[in-house]
Motif scaffolding. Structure first.
Motif, mmCIF file in Angstrom:
data_model
loop_
_atom_site.group_PDB
_atom_site.id
_atom_site.type_symbol
_atom_site.label_atom_id
_atom_site.label_comp_id
_atom_site.label_asym_id
_atom_site.label_seq_id
_atom_site.Cartn_x
_atom_site.Cartn_y
_atom_site.Cartn_z
ATOM 1 N N LYS A 63 0.761 -1.094 -0.124
ATOM 2 C CA LYS A 63 0.104 0.053 -0.113
ATOM 3 C C LYS A 63 0.778 1.257 0.098
ATOM 4 O O LYS A 63 0.503 2.344 -0.547
ATOM 5 N N ASP A 64 1.945 1.235 0.592
ATOM 6 C CA ASP A 64 3.042 2.376 0.665
ATOM 7 C C ASP A 64 3.225 2.859 -0.801
ATOM 8 O O ASP A 64 3.465 3.985 -0.909
ATOM 9 N N ARG A 65 3.296 2.066 -1.840
ATOM 10 C CA ARG A 65 3.780 2.444 -3.231
ATOM 11 C C ARG A 65 2.578 3.334 -3.453
ATOM 12 O O ARG A 65 2.702 4.385 -4.146
ATOM 13 N N GLY A 66 1.325 2.902 -3.492
ATOM 14 C CA GLY A 66 0.096 3.968 -3.813
ATOM 15 C C GLY A 66 0.076 4.967 -2.926
ATOM 16 O O GLY A 66 -0.501 6.061 -3.378
ATOM 17 N N MET A 67 0.258 4.796 -1.519
ATOM 18 C CA MET A 67 -0.045 5.836 -0.740
ATOM 19 C C MET A 67 0.952 7.289 -0.885
ATOM 20 O O MET A 67 0.593 8.423 -0.796
ATOM 21 N N THR A 68 2.290 6.944 -1.384
ATOM 22 C CA THR A 68 3.166 7.830 -1.535
ATOM 23 C C THR A 68 2.606 8.962 -2.634
ATOM 24 O O THR A 68 2.561 10.208 -2.590
ATOM 25 N N VAL A 69 2.154 8.353 -3.640
ATOM 26 C CA VAL A 69 1.613 9.062 -4.882
ATOM 27 C C VAL A 69 0.016 9.827 -4.355
ATOM 28 O O VAL A 69 0.067 10.965 -4.907
ATOM 29 N N ALA A 70 -0.733 9.116 -3.896
ATOM 30 C CA ALA A 70 -2.067 9.639 -3.567
ATOM 31 C C ALA A 70 -1.866 10.809 -2.445
ATOM 32 O O ALA A 70 -2.448 11.722 -2.575
ATOM 33 N N VAL A 71 -1.106 10.690 -1.602
ATOM 34 C CA VAL A 71 -1.061 11.718 -0.575
ATOM 35 C C VAL A 71 0.086 12.893 -1.073
ATOM 36 O O VAL A 71 -0.379 14.038 -0.929
ATOM 37 N N THR A 72 0.835 12.566 -1.959
ATOM 38 C CA THR A 72 1.699 13.586 -2.515
ATOM 39 C C THR A 72 0.766 14.602 -3.492
ATOM 40 O O THR A 72 0.674 15.761 -3.310
ATOM 41 N N GLN A 73 -0.095 13.821 -4.283
ATOM 42 C CA GLN A 73 -1.032 14.578 -4.982
ATOM 43 C C GLN A 73 -2.178 15.017 -4.185
ATOM 44 O O GLN A 73 -2.569 16.462 -4.523
ATOM 45 N N ALA A 74 -2.652 14.789 -3.049
ATOM 46 C CA ALA A 74 -3.544 15.316 -2.205
ATOM 47 C C ALA A 74 -2.841 16.855 -1.647
ATOM 48 O O ALA A 74 -3.591 17.571 -1.159
ATOM 49 N N VAL A 75 -1.675 16.495 -1.015
ATOM 50 C CA VAL A 75 -1.161 17.778 -0.474
ATOM 51 C C VAL A 75 -0.802 18.705 -1.327
ATOM 52 O O VAL A 75 -1.121 19.955 -1.409
ATOM 53 N N HIS A 76 -0.412 18.495 -2.645
ATOM 54 C CA HIS A 76 -0.236 19.320 -3.747
ATOM 55 C C HIS A 76 -1.385 20.020 -4.116
ATOM 56 O O HIS A 76 -1.334 21.411 -4.457
ATOM 57 N N GLU A 77 -2.648 19.396 -4.067
ATOM 58 C CA GLU A 77 -3.975 20.132 -4.391
ATOM 59 C C GLU A 77 -4.384 20.740 -2.930
ATOM 60 O O GLU A 77 -5.325 21.399 -3.183
ATOM 61 N N VAL A 152 -12.286 16.347 2.779
ATOM 62 C CA VAL A 152 -11.147 15.279 2.939
ATOM 63 C C VAL A 152 -10.778 14.681 1.558
ATOM 64 O O VAL A 152 -11.931 14.431 0.792
ATOM 65 N N ALA A 153 -9.749 13.971 1.273
ATOM 66 C CA ALA A 153 -9.427 13.320 0.001
ATOM 67 C C ALA A 153 -9.484 11.759 0.172
ATOM 68 O O ALA A 153 -8.659 11.280 1.261
ATOM 69 N N ILE A 154 -9.966 11.143 -0.659
ATOM 70 C CA ILE A 154 -10.147 9.603 -0.490
ATOM 71 C C ILE A 154 -8.774 9.052 -0.893
ATOM 72 O O ILE A 154 -8.490 9.470 -2.190
ATOM 73 N N VAL A 155 -8.243 7.954 -0.407
ATOM 74 C CA VAL A 155 -6.834 7.558 -0.695
ATOM 75 C C VAL A 155 -7.212 5.962 -0.873
ATOM 76 O O VAL A 155 -6.101 5.461 -0.735
#
Length: 372
Positions: A63-77, A152-155
């Motif tokens: 799950k870490d592989r997907g979470m790093t990208v999802a959270v990076t995008q969420a923070v960027h937004e 909230v952003a769904i991850v």
């Protein structure tokens, strides 16, 4: 040599992230691809079998592989909070990456249906854990409803950035082997990971896929050579939680493999496209088969994975014995999580391997000699 900092910087040109997006990373990825040496001989199968051990990621799962990208995008937004429903591993990863990013994580878990090791991770990373009187599918429904009005952003894996991160496992496999394997076997719960791997293999091969609908403009096929082969993708579910084998949702899924105790996969349609495009298949395993393979892998190869992970190898061994996977094939099995996530399964009958003797040299020596 530059310091490795995670999959975003390693594969940024193949991810749909803005160049200025700050990577929220814990150094995930570069997990070992371990060639099995003892089990093929023990099980009398002729194949080159590898396990991709995702259990050595920072929070102990893929799950870490997907979470790093999802959270990076969420923070960027500009998101200040993320939310997910989870059977355990997603909650652990979401909580850890939210902590790293300095934002809040909310996780919904099913009552009594989550391994304590995973729950402890979510708690220690500071997430707000909401336990619902229902199963994962109820949690997923609630997360989607709440996110319509709450900031909230769904991850979960319905977030396409999750799959984009998880596809990097396929990149690493192709890089390690020099080509794609003949067969890739995975556990299937929410069905996002089998989809993500197919996206990765398709990008490596420079081929299009109906499962690759997200971010086609981000594809960059350079650096993978000219091989255009993709593996046949095989997904295994627990018999008590096997919607793909039942032809529809399972309303009360039950299995000891908590990570795949999901009756209504959110990535159903995409995973079915993977099944069709790769000419692969889905199958199911009884809990006893899964647990036996988990223990066998640990005892014979030194790799301790969580129960759900063992379904990929259990299924591959069975299909090799039955000839469904031809002899001589190169097979990769994804081990999605670390065995330390769910030690209760191993210890439920007590410390069965424990030998108790008096604190004397002779007693210790006798105990050793009896077992040599």
């Amino acid at each position: 040599m530059s310091r490795y900092t995670g999959i975003i910087e390693a594969y940024r040109n193949r991810l749909p992230l803005d160049l200025e997006a700050r990577a929220i990373s814990l150094g995930e990825g570069r997990t070992p691809l371990i060639r099995l040496e003892n089990l093929p001989r023990l099980e009398s199968v002729e194949a080159d079998i590898y396990v991709k051990f995702e259990g050595v990621n920072p929070t102990g799962s893929f799950k870490d592989r997907g979470m790093t990208v999802a959270v990076t995008q969420a923070v960027h937004e500009g998101s200040r909070a993320i939310i997910c429903a989870s059977t355990g591993n997603t909650s652990a990863a979401a909580a850890a990456y939210a902590a790293r990013a300095g934002i809040k994580a909310f996780v919904l878990i099913p009552e009594g249906k989550i391994a304590l090791g995973k729950l402890a991770q979510a708690i220690v990373h500071g997430a707000t854990v909401v336990q619902i009187r229902g199963n994962f599918d109820d949690g997923m429904r609630l997360v989607k409803e709440v996110a319509q009005t709450a900031p909230v952003a769904i991850v979960n894996s319905i977030n396409p950035y999750r799959l984009q991160g998880q596809k990097t496992a396929a990149f690493e496999i192709v890089e390690a082997l020099g080509r794609a394997p003949d067969f890739h076997c995975l556990p299937v719960g929410n069905a996002g990971n089998i989809t993500a791997h197919w996206i990765g293999y398709s990008e490596c091969a420079g081929l299009e896929s109906g499962a690759c609908a997200h971010f086609p403009d981000s594809w960059d096929f350079s650096g993978f050579g000219t091989q255009r082969k993709r593996p046949r993708m095989v997904g295994y579910q627990a018999a008590g939680s096997a919607p793909f084998l039942r032809g529809g949702p399972v309303h009360n899924p039950e299995t000891v493999a908590t990570a795949i105790r999901i009756g209504n996969p959110q990535s159903w349609d995409l995973a079915w496209k993977v099944h069709e495009e790769s000419h692969g298949w889905f199958d199911e395993l009884e809990d006893a088969e899964i647990l036996a393979t988990q223990r066998l892998l640990a005892e014979r190869e030194g790799v301790f994975c969580e129960p759900a992970s063992a379904s990929s190898l259990a299924g591959a061994l069975r299909d090799l014995k039955q000839g469904k996977i031809p002899a001589g094939s190169t097979v990769v099995c994804t081990l999605t999580g670390n065995g330390m996530k769910d030690p209760d399964v191993i210890l439920k009958n007590g410390l069965t391997g424990l030998v108790e003797v008096d604190a004397e040299r002779g007693a210790v020596e006798r105990a050793l000699l009896e077992r040599l």
